[in-house]
Write an enzyme that holds these catalytic residues in place. Sequence first.
Site, PDB file in Angstrom:
ATOM      1  N   PRO A 185      45.658  41.255  38.464  1.00 18.57           N
ATOM      2  CA  PRO A 185      45.645  40.391  39.769  1.00 18.57           C
ATOM      3  C   PRO A 185      45.005  38.950  39.547  1.00 18.57           C
ATOM      4  CG  PRO A 185      43.839  42.250  39.203  1.00 18.57           C
ATOM      5  CD  PRO A 185      44.984  42.211  38.406  1.00 18.57           C
ATOM      6  N   ASN A 186      45.672  38.247  40.623  1.00 15.62           N
ATOM      7  CA  ASN A 186      45.345  36.941  40.842  1.00 15.62           C
ATOM      8  C   ASN A 186      45.726  35.773  39.707  1.00 15.62           C
ATOM      9  OD1 ASN A 186      43.721  37.387  43.068  1.00 15.62           O
ATOM     10  ND2 ASN A 186      42.316  38.229  41.923  1.00 15.62           N
ATOM     11  N   ARG A 199      43.377  28.608  40.704  1.00 17.02           N
ATOM     12  CA  ARG A 199      42.036  29.379  41.074  1.00 17.02           C
ATOM     13  C   ARG A 199      41.095  28.886  39.931  1.00 17.02           C
ATOM     14  NH1 ARG A 199      41.348  34.753  38.499  1.00 17.02           N
ATOM     15  NH2 ARG A 199      39.383  35.579  39.490  1.00 17.02           N
ATOM     16  N   TYR A 223      39.280  28.905  34.306  1.00 19.68           N
ATOM     17  CA  TYR A 223      40.640  29.322  33.709  1.00 19.68           C
ATOM     18  C   TYR A 223      41.726  28.386  33.412  1.00 19.68           C
ATOM     19  CZ  TYR A 223      38.685  33.688  36.231  1.00 19.68           C
ATOM     20  OH  TYR A 223      38.175  34.844  36.453  1.00 19.68           O
ATOM     21  N   ASN A 273      46.609  41.151  30.023  1.00 15.82           N
ATOM     22  CA  ASN A 273      45.655  40.498  30.876  1.00 15.82           C
ATOM     23  C   ASN A 273      45.296  41.093  31.795  1.00 15.82           C
ATOM     24  OD1 ASN A 273      43.863  38.937  31.990  1.00 15.82           O
ATOM     25  ND2 ASN A 273      44.375  36.876  31.136  1.00 15.82           N
ATOM     26  N   ALA A 296      40.493  41.320  36.563  1.00 11.33           N
ATOM     27  CA  ALA A 296      39.410  42.063  37.079  1.00 11.33           C
ATOM     28  C   ALA A 296      39.620  43.440  36.741  1.00 11.33           C
ATOM     29  CB  ALA A 296      39.188  41.784  38.448  1.00 11.33           C
ATOM     30  N   GLU A 305      44.356  43.292  24.246  1.00 11.51           N
ATOM     31  CA  GLU A 305      43.734  42.674  25.416  1.00 11.51           C
ATOM     32  C   GLU A 305      43.534  41.145  25.394  1.00 11.51           C
ATOM     33  OE1 GLU A 305      39.359  43.431  27.512  1.00 11.51           O
ATOM     34  OE2 GLU A 305      39.440  43.694  25.693  1.00 11.51           O
ATOM     35  N   HIS A 347      42.225  37.509  27.345  1.00  9.15           N
ATOM     36  CA  HIS A 347      41.350  36.900  28.402  1.00  9.15           C
ATOM     37  C   HIS A 347      41.349  35.299  28.271  1.00  9.15           C
ATOM     38  CE1 HIS A 347      39.971  40.761  30.173  1.00  9.15           C
ATOM     39  NE2 HIS A 347      39.700  40.992  28.768  1.00  9.15           N
ATOM     40  N   ARG A 389      29.887  35.633  30.773  1.00 12.65           N
ATOM     41  CA  ARG A 389      29.973  35.279  32.627  1.00 12.65           C
ATOM     42  C   ARG A 389      29.357  36.693  33.000  1.00 12.65           C
ATOM     43  NH1 ARG A 389      35.839  34.933  34.304  1.00 12.65           N
ATOM     44  NH2 ARG A 389      34.788  34.477  36.126  1.00 12.65           N
TER      45      ARG A 389
END
Length: 149
Positions: free
Chosen positions: A14-15, A22, A27, A79, A82, A103, A105, A112
């Site tokens: 998502p996103n 964003r 990012y 990725n 969230a 995975e 990121h 964070r």
Amino acid sequence: MADASNTIYVLNGPNLNLLGLREPEIYGSTTLDEIADMLEDRARELGFAIDVRQTNHEGMLVDWLHEAQAEGVRAVLLNAAAYTHTSIALLDAIKAIATPVVEVHLSDPKTREAFRHISYVGMAAAKTVEGHGADSYRIALEAIASGEV
């Protein structure tokens, strides 16, 4: 798909369709299309094909992980965004398949918010690459190509 064993799925959650717009301070300014172009070039150099996908829907990511197994692809770069921190369904899907999952990121979740420190995806992934911006994808791809994963 010509030779599935030479194909790597690159699944984005998502996103990530909003990359470049964003929160660029977190990012970066590189778009998902630009990452896909970079990965296609690097994959070709390494003798692989990639299949880059993005969805905002958790179940679609689960379906694509199942598809990776069914198609016999070499590996998956995931990725999950969230969903990394919330999705037991993705954890279970990764555990249910033999296809290795890396995975990925852009940021380093451990630096964070506290809720980002838990990774359900990472509990089952063969490797995690994080905190290198768009290069996280390239590093993960090269880990697969080198036989590390």
